[in-house]
Design a protein around this motif. Sequence first.
Motif, short mmCIF file in Angstrom:
data_model
loop_
_atom_site.label_atom_id
_atom_site.label_comp_id
_atom_site.label_asym_id
_atom_site.label_seq_id
_atom_site.Cartn_x
_atom_site.Cartn_y
_atom_site.Cartn_z
N THR A 77 0.81 -1.22 0.00
CA THR A 77 0.00 0.00 0.00
C THR A 77 0.85 1.27 0.00
N ARG A 78 2.17 1.12 0.03
CA ARG A 78 3.03 2.29 -0.05
C ARG A 78 2.89 2.97 -1.42
N ARG A 79 3.01 4.27 -1.45
CA ARG A 79 2.89 5.00 -2.71
C ARG A 79 3.96 4.56 -3.70
N SER A 80 5.19 4.32 -3.22
CA SER A 80 6.27 3.91 -4.11
C SER A 80 5.99 2.56 -4.76
N THR A 81 5.21 1.71 -4.10
CA THR A 81 4.83 0.42 -4.68
C THR A 81 3.66 0.59 -5.65
N ARG A 82 2.67 1.36 -5.25
CA ARG A 82 1.49 1.54 -6.09
C ARG A 82 1.83 2.24 -7.41
N GLU A 83 2.92 3.00 -7.44
CA GLU A 83 3.34 3.66 -8.67
C GLU A 83 3.72 2.66 -9.77
N LEU A 84 3.99 1.42 -9.39
CA LEU A 84 4.36 0.41 -10.38
C LEU A 84 3.17 -0.06 -11.21
N GLY A 85 1.98 0.27 -10.80
CA GLY A 85 0.79 -0.09 -11.56
C GLY A 85 0.01 -1.23 -10.93
N HIS A 86 -1.28 -1.27 -11.22
CA HIS A 86 -2.13 -2.26 -10.56
C HIS A 86 -1.82 -3.68 -11.00
N GLU A 87 -1.23 -3.86 -12.20
CA GLU A 87 -0.93 -5.22 -12.64
C GLU A 87 0.15 -5.85 -11.75
N ILE A 88 1.23 -5.09 -11.49
CA ILE A 88 2.31 -5.60 -10.65
C ILE A 88 1.85 -5.75 -9.20
N VAL A 89 1.16 -4.75 -8.69
CA VAL A 89 0.66 -4.82 -7.32
C VAL A 89 -0.39 -5.93 -7.19
N GLY A 90 -1.26 -6.04 -8.20
CA GLY A 90 -2.29 -7.07 -8.17
C GLY A 90 -1.70 -8.46 -8.19
N PHE A 91 -0.68 -8.67 -9.05
CA PHE A 91 -0.07 -10.00 -9.07
C PHE A 91 0.66 -10.29 -7.77
N THR A 92 1.41 -9.33 -7.27
CA THR A 92 2.15 -9.56 -6.03
C THR A 92 1.21 -9.94 -4.90
N THR A 93 0.10 -9.21 -4.79
CA THR A 93 -0.89 -9.52 -3.76
C THR A 93 -1.45 -10.92 -3.96
N SER A 94 -1.81 -11.25 -5.20
CA SER A 94 -2.38 -12.57 -5.51
C SER A 94 -1.37 -13.68 -5.25
N TYR A 95 -0.12 -13.43 -5.61
CA TYR A 95 0.91 -14.46 -5.47
C TYR A 95 1.24 -14.69 -4.00
N TRP A 96 1.33 -13.61 -3.22
CA TRP A 96 1.56 -13.79 -1.79
C TRP A 96 0.40 -14.52 -1.14
N LEU A 97 -0.82 -14.23 -1.57
CA LEU A 97 -1.98 -14.95 -1.05
C LEU A 97 -1.89 -16.43 -1.42
N TYR A 98 -1.44 -16.70 -2.64
CA TYR A 98 -1.26 -18.09 -3.09
C TYR A 98 -0.24 -18.82 -2.21
N LEU A 99 0.89 -18.17 -1.94
CA LEU A 99 1.91 -18.81 -1.11
C LEU A 99 1.40 -19.07 0.30
N VAL A 100 0.69 -18.11 0.87
CA VAL A 100 0.16 -18.29 2.21
C VAL A 100 -0.90 -19.40 2.23
N ALA A 101 -1.63 -19.52 1.14
CA ALA A 101 -2.73 -20.49 1.09
C ALA A 101 -2.23 -21.93 0.95
N VAL A 102 -1.14 -22.16 0.21
CA VAL A 102 -0.79 -23.54 -0.15
C VAL A 102 0.62 -23.96 0.21
N PHE A 103 1.51 -23.02 0.53
CA PHE A 103 2.92 -23.36 0.66
C PHE A 103 3.34 -23.44 2.11
N LEU A 104 4.13 -24.48 2.45
CA LEU A 104 4.71 -24.59 3.78
C LEU A 104 6.04 -23.85 3.78
#
Length: 390
Positions: free
Chosen positions: A311-338
């Motif tokens: 949610t930092r401004r410096s991160t959001r400047e990268l665009g919603h595609e990069i932020v959206g994937f990072t959020t989705s991927y971290w959720l994926y890792l938390v959901a399935v990965f030990l």
Amino acid sequence: MPALLARRPWVAVLVVYLLSRVLSTGLLGSLFALATSQGWSFASDRADPTFFTFSGSWDASFYKTIAEQGYPTTLPKDDDGYVQSNPWAFLPVFPGIVKAIVAVTGLPFYTAGVLVATVFGFGAALMLYRLLALRVPRERALFAVAVFCVGPMGYLLQCAYAESAFLFFFFTALWCLMTRRYLLLIPFAVVAAFTRPGMLAFALTLGVHLVVRWRESRIRGGRLPVRDTLQIVFAGAVVTVAGLAWPWVATGVTGERDAYLDTELSWWVGYVGHQAFRPLTPWFTMAATWLSWPGVLLVLLALAAGAFWLTRRSTRELGHEIVGFTTSYWLYLVAVFLPQQSLFRLMMPVAPLLGSRLFSETRRRRVVVLVVAVVLQAVALIPLWFIGYP
């Protein structure tokens, strides 16, 4: 370099990548020579210890088995009936490509695997630059590539592992999304889905992209074109099917309903014992097993830190595609990965975050970040070679 970056950016990326390979090869070679001369044991033993087999340590032996023997039709099990570690945990694209190179050149598997991974490593670096250059100045994009290549996991770009191939296909698919080439992204995303797990997160990213575009169209007083809507939905559906396909393939070949899931769980036994899979619980299970309630608190703090970073401004400047994937991927890792030592390797797809000005706002900061990245790569090689492979 600035003039070269303006005229031929791919050459600038190639220069950075080649220099990083000199660094990684030097570190790998020095450690291999030292360990060999001193008779030290590696975490992944090799009957024929050479630099290329050394660079093909860890799970690369499973890729070699897949290339030479294919996947087993019967799952190996212990005396209690639990599935043991086997090749079904690894996807077929990388070993298939290496097998083709071996057939054409006659090279040993590990030698061919290192060469294939190194070539894909450059492709991944180039596509990382291209997608970041859509959002940040060229110099910052190139700096991000440099940190990516010399950072703690940079040596994996030349090891006989599927990582660099996956990153190339994924970064290309992400570039297609950012440039709204929705149909073109499909083949790259599908191949990535059969190279390494994780593309379900990209399918979710397509959903986020659709919502953002729909909202932006409404704000402008217009409507999202029907053609774009259909293409995004179609691409998302295809990527979702591709991301879910491998467990179905494993079931179809072995005849066992949970063949893939039970295979993945076999790697958990050494950390948390035999466990039933429950989404969103692996991190808490690992933390509670080893650190009790302070571990659970540590996981919650890590999740909060991740949310803060996104949610930092410096991160959001990268665009919603990069932020959206990072959020989705971290959720994926938390959901399935030990979480264990492989977590650092599995974080490589979020490398576009390195394009944030947080890492390169001043010259001093850039120097510090590069030095720290190189030192961490040197340090990372020691435990991963001699204690536990990634």
